[in-house]
Design a protein around this motif. Structure first.
Motif, PDB file in Angstrom:
ATOM      1  N   GLY A   1     -53.683  37.940 -35.796  1.00  0.00           N
ATOM      2  CA  GLY A   1     -54.842  37.994 -36.858  1.00  0.00           C
ATOM      3  C   GLY A   1     -55.853  39.005 -35.893  1.00  0.00           C
ATOM      4  N   LYS A   2     -55.641  39.363 -35.008  1.00  0.00           N
ATOM      5  CA  LYS A   2     -56.523  40.196 -34.319  1.00  0.00           C
ATOM      6  C   LYS A   2     -57.888  39.533 -34.092  1.00  0.00           C
ATOM      7  CE  LYS A   2     -58.758  44.788 -34.263  1.00  0.00           C
ATOM      8  NZ  LYS A   2     -59.684  45.540 -35.170  1.00  0.00           N
ATOM      9  N   GLY A   3     -57.683  38.175 -33.898  1.00  0.00           N
ATOM     10  CA  GLY A   3     -58.818  37.495 -33.738  1.00  0.00           C
ATOM     11  C   GLY A   3     -58.661  35.949 -34.089  1.00  0.00           C
ATOM     12  N   ASP A   4     -59.441  35.296 -34.128  1.00  0.00           N
ATOM     13  CA  ASP A   4     -59.311  33.698 -34.572  1.00  0.00           C
ATOM     14  C   ASP A   4     -60.198  33.487 -35.903  1.00  0.00           C
ATOM     15  OD1 ASP A   4     -57.749  32.934 -32.463  1.00  0.00           O
ATOM     16  OD2 ASP A   4     -59.432  32.648 -31.151  1.00  0.00           O
ATOM     17  N   TYR A   5     -59.577  32.575 -36.803  1.00  0.00           N
ATOM     18  CA  TYR A   5     -60.383  32.547 -38.007  1.00  0.00           C
ATOM     19  C   TYR A   5     -60.522  31.081 -38.439  1.00  0.00           C
ATOM     20  CZ  TYR A   5     -59.232  37.427 -38.654  1.00  0.00           C
ATOM     21  OH  TYR A   5     -59.025  38.636 -38.732  1.00  0.00           O
ATOM     22  N   ASN A   6     -61.757  30.471 -38.468  1.00  0.00           N
ATOM     23  CA  ASN A   6     -62.071  29.230 -39.090  1.00  0.00           C
ATOM     24  C   ASN A   6     -62.825  29.466 -40.415  1.00  0.00           C
ATOM     25  OD1 ASN A   6     -64.901  29.744 -38.702  1.00  0.00           O
ATOM     26  ND2 ASN A   6     -64.496  29.420 -36.468  1.00  0.00           N
TER      27      ASN A   6
END
Length: 331
Positions: A247-252
């Protein structure tokens, strides 16, 4: 205050080197020589650790990278210089702590074990993908680990430096990143084959060598007790790293709402089974956010979701599936 002596007890050659450092490093307080590191909170910048026949000058401290708290100083992990050789190291002093985490129906006791980290350092001596170090004992038998710093940066900071939008990152950079991550997976499999767990797998516990690009695991002192599934926590944490890389990062939900390309339209498609098993506010089903992610790779991520019915039992299983998915990406 821990036992210490004055610098007058130092050998002449070490004392001369220290005198030079007092000028170049602007050391204002008189240095103290500690042979007992039990009370590490009493040891400070400019002090000297005398361990066996080595003299280490404390030059700074490492800082905690968990949850973005980059400024939290770890007093039990000073950066040092060997006054006899001029070589820089990271020294890990004995520090015990315990805590619990919940994983489904399991409450998992976790704790620090310097002894376990020492055994792993001996096991991985000379092997790629692992930090290297040696073991020393202070005057009262505390197990000191002298670590060779990896010449590079934390994986999360390397990923963060990429300025490409996600779709370009996914197709241009991620295949090479995942190819190197496969080597890191193989390294964790090596530990498991020898009965060890890493115990604290996180993206900031992977360093990327600036010259070779090789991924190196650091910090092996966390241990956990889960006899029913002895490697489960390592595997779930590997999944967290893979989700972050993909994701090239975390998602919430908050980040999805704030993203003009996603917003409420995408958030309404997210169901409870799309969230992570280990970090339950984190979205695992990344294909709903980025439809160009192939199903084969996304299905690997779903093994780490609340909706998963089948879980990885070994690192080899994860490694094989990721290798197949990488071929589809052209990596």
């Amino acid at each position: 205050m821990g036992p210490y002596t004055e610098v007058s007890s130092l050998p002449d050659s070490i004392a001369r080197t220290l005198k030079e450092h007092r000028v170049t490093r602007s050391l204002r307080r008189a240095s103290r020589v500690f042979t007992d590191t039990t009370d590490f909170t009493s040891i400070d910048y400019g002090d000297i650790l005398q361990v066996e026949d080595r003299y280490f000058l404390i030059t700074s401290y490492t800082k905690e990278g968990r949850f973005g708290v980059d400024e939290q100083v770890k007093q039990w992990v000073p950066k040092v210089e060997d006054l006899a050789t001029g070589v820089s190291y990271i020294v890990k002093l004995v520090f015990y702590e315990t805590f619990e985490i919940n994983l489904g129906p399991f409450t998992i006791p976790c704790y620090r074990s310097p002894e376990k980290e020492a055994r792993i350092l001996e096991l991985v001596q000379g092997r790629p993908h692992f930090m290297q170090g040696e073991l020393l004992l202070d005057a009262v038998g505390n197990l000191i680990r002298v670590i060779v710093p990896v010449s590079g940066n934390r994986l999360d900071k390397v990923i963060h430096r990429s300025e490409l939008p996600h779709q370009e990152y996914f197709f241009e950079e991620l295949p090479g990143i995942l190819a190197r991550f496969l080597g890191a997976l193989q390294a964790i499999g090596f530990l498991h084959e020898h009965g060890f767990r890493h115990g604290d797998i996180r993206r900031d516990h992977i360093f990327v060598d600036r010259n070779t690009g090789v991924f190196y695991w650091i910090d092996f002192d966390y241990e956990f007790y889960l006899p029913e599934k002895p490697f489960a926590l390592d595997l779930l944490e590997l999944g967290n790293v893979l989700i972050y890389l993909t994701g090239k990062g975390d998602y919430n939900p908050r980040e999805i709402l704030a993203n003009p390309k996603m917003g409420d339209t995408v958030l309404q498609t997210i169901v409870p089974s799309d969230y992570a098993l280990l970090s339950q506010n984190r979205i695992v089903n990344l294909r709903k956010l980025f439809p160009y992610i192939p199903e084969k790779l996304n299905n690997i991520l779903l093994h780490f979701s609340l909706g998963a019915e089948v879980f990885y039992e070994t690192v080899d299983e994860l490694q094989q599936d990721l290798s197949d998915a990488l071929q589809q990406l052209g990596g």
